[in-house]
Design an enzyme around this catalytic site. Structure first.
Site, PDB file in Angstrom:
ATOM      1  N   ASP A 117      -6.010  15.253  12.668  1.00  0.00           N
ATOM      2  CA  ASP A 117      -4.607  15.656  12.553  1.00  0.00           C
ATOM      3  C   ASP A 117      -4.324  16.299  11.202  1.00  0.00           C
ATOM      4  O   ASP A 117      -3.315  16.014  10.553  1.00  0.00           O
ATOM      5  CB  ASP A 117      -3.690  14.435  12.725  1.00  0.00           C
ATOM      6  CG  ASP A 117      -3.987  13.655  13.988  1.00  0.00           C
ATOM      7  OD1 ASP A 117      -4.412  14.257  14.982  1.00  0.00           O
ATOM      8  OD2 ASP A 117      -3.794  12.421  13.980  1.00  0.00           O
TER       9      ASP A 117
ATOM     10  N   ASP B 180      -5.012  14.004   7.815  1.00  0.00           N
ATOM     11  CA  ASP B 180      -3.633  14.299   7.387  1.00  0.00           C
ATOM     12  C   ASP B 180      -3.601  15.123   6.092  1.00  0.00           C
ATOM     13  O   ASP B 180      -2.819  14.830   5.181  1.00  0.00           O
ATOM     14  CB  ASP B 180      -2.842  13.003   7.200  1.00  0.00           C
ATOM     15  CG  ASP B 180      -2.589  12.275   8.505  1.00  0.00           C
ATOM     16  OD1 ASP B 180      -3.144  12.690   9.536  1.00  0.00           O
ATOM     17  OD2 ASP B 180      -1.829  11.294   8.498  1.00  0.00           O
TER      18      ASP B 180
ATOM     19  N   THR C 161       0.833  -1.191   0.000  1.00  0.00           N
ATOM     20  CA  THR C 161       0.000   0.000   0.000  1.00  0.00           C
ATOM     21  C   THR C 161       0.873   1.250   0.000  1.00  0.00           C
ATOM     22  O   THR C 161       2.076   1.183   0.238  1.00  0.00           O
ATOM     23  CB  THR C 161      -0.938   0.003   1.215  1.00  0.00           C
ATOM     24  OG1 THR C 161      -0.150  -0.076   2.409  1.00  0.00           O
ATOM     25  CG2 THR C 161      -1.893  -1.177   1.173  1.00  0.00           C
TER      26      THR C 161
ATOM     27  N   GLN D  87      -5.451   7.669   6.191  1.00  0.00           N
ATOM     28  CA  GLN D  87      -4.694   8.904   5.994  1.00  0.00           C
ATOM     29  C   GLN D  87      -4.627   9.199   4.496  1.00  0.00           C
ATOM     30  O   GLN D  87      -4.317   8.317   3.690  1.00  0.00           O
ATOM     31  CB  GLN D  87      -3.276   8.762   6.551  1.00  0.00           C
ATOM     32  CG  GLN D  87      -3.217   8.429   8.035  1.00  0.00           C
ATOM     33  CD  GLN D  87      -3.253   6.942   8.328  1.00  0.00           C
ATOM     34  OE1 GLN D  87      -3.618   6.138   7.483  1.00  0.00           O
ATOM     35  NE2 GLN D  87      -2.863   6.576   9.545  1.00  0.00           N
TER      36      GLN D  87
END
Length: 373
Positions: free
Chosen positions: A219, A192, A130, A169
């Site tokens: 985040d 992210d 990935t 993310q």
């Protein structure tokens, strides 16, 4: 960085047309509607400089993709002028292409969009695994001296479209170079979104974001750079997959312990489309690759809207690295999310300390705010 979902379950293609949901104005349906696609920045027939390249997806420039122009711009000091349109591609600027400038040729950052939809858990086409968080980035900039103006960087990967992927993310841009400046740019994503980082633990990359907009949920502004965010707008998104707070976190710095300065947010604002109190202002990221990190964040002279949990605006990412042991502080903030109800939960700078928490102190001899925008 850990996980969460976007407000509306529209498709990834709807991402670029749902202006209300993403804060994007309607984009030109065809670049040919503009008789001068590069505006005041010249054209291939009338170049601003010999090191200026023009990008236009319908063929009126030197290249039809941003990556093709970057590849052609070998060495230092190139300028890319990008015509209005949506460029669905990934783009990488390696460390050798220093002092590069990208100019959106529209009148607003909404008009020039660089977007793709990889996530950390997206399988690579070659079957080698990935992408990971870094590999998910739509745009990656490793070179020093990079400047961008009037552009949108986006990652429109949606969790709802990929329920089997746990690595959610999805980075819009990862910036690692020193002296990286973004003026009037937009950063769109969920988890992210804006990765303000450096090339190595021992490199304290300086970055400056002026009059920019960033949105996300978890985040969504993170990394170990020394970064100043001035006159910026941060917007937290609602989520349909959670029934209770917190929905996410605005900042997640991972400042190296040896770096005296991390993130400085000044004269900015944080708004939300989520219910009141459903977001934390920040949590510290101490990555496994650097357990000596001491995340640093100063938020000053900034309006914090009701979406921020005023009672407990900070949280831990890992209990072994409590936020109280990191370098978090505020100064003269306003708005309902800035009300101090539990003083122990809201460390404040003294006036003397605040005198050293300035863009000049963070960025040293580099003064990007003096550059024409």
């Amino acid at each position: 960085m850990p996980s969460p979902e976007r407000r509306l379950p529209f498709s990834r293609r709807g991402f670029l047309t749902a202006s209300a949901a993403l804060g994007l104005a309607s984009l030109p349906t065809r670049a040919t509607a503009r008789p001068r696609p590069f505006g005041r920045y010249g054209s291939p027939a009338a170049r601003l400089t010999p090191t200026t390249l023009y990008v236009d997806q319908v063929g009126r420039g030197d290249h039809t993709t941003v990556q093709a122009a970057v590849t052609a711009a070998g060495g230092s000091g190139w300028t890319l002028v990008i015509a209005p349109g949506t460029y669905r591609e990934t783009v990488a600027v390696d460390a050798s292409r220093t002092e590069m400038t990208w100019l959106g040729a529209g009148t607003d950052a909404r008009e020039v969009v660089i977007v793709y939809d990889n996530a950390a858990g997206t399988p690579k086409p070659d079957g080698s695994g990935t992408y990971g968080t870094t590999g998910s980035a739509t745009t990656t900039v490793k070179a020093d001296g990079f400047t961008a103006r009037h552009l949108t960087f986006a990652n429109d990967w949606l969790r709802a479209d990929h329920p089997g992927i746990s690595g959610t993310q999805a980075v819009a841009i990862k910036v690692q170079g020193d002296r990286s400046a973004f003026h009037h740019c937009r950063f769109l994503g969920h988890q992210d979104t804006l990765y303000a980082d450096s090339m190595a633990l021992t490199v304290f990359a300086r970055q400056y974001f002026s009059h920019c907009y960033a949105e996300g949920d978890v985040d969504f502004v993170f990394g170990r750079a020394t970064a100043v965010y001035e006159n910026c707008h941060f917007r937290t998104l609602t989520r349909t997959d959670l029934t209770s707070a917190p929905y996410g976190f605005v900042f997640a710095p991972s400042t190296a312990g040896a770096n005296p300065r991390g993130y400085l947010v000044t004269r900015s604002r944080v708004s939300s489309e989520a219910p009141d109190g459903h977001y934390k202002l920040a949590r510290p990221w101490v990555p496994s690759s650097d357990t000596t990190a001491r995340p640093s964040l100063v938020v000053r002279d900034t309006r914090l809207g009701p979406g921020i949990d005023a009672v407990a605006p900070y949280a831990n990412m890992a209990d072994s690295f409590p936020w109280q042991n990191q370098r978090f502080a505020e100064y003269r903030n306003s708005g309902p999310g800035a009300v101090v109800t539990v003083p122990a939960n809201r460390p404040q700078l003294t006036a003397e300390q605040a005198a050293s928490a300035t863009r000049a102190a963070y960025l040293g001899d580099w003064e990007p705010w003096k550059e024409p925008c």
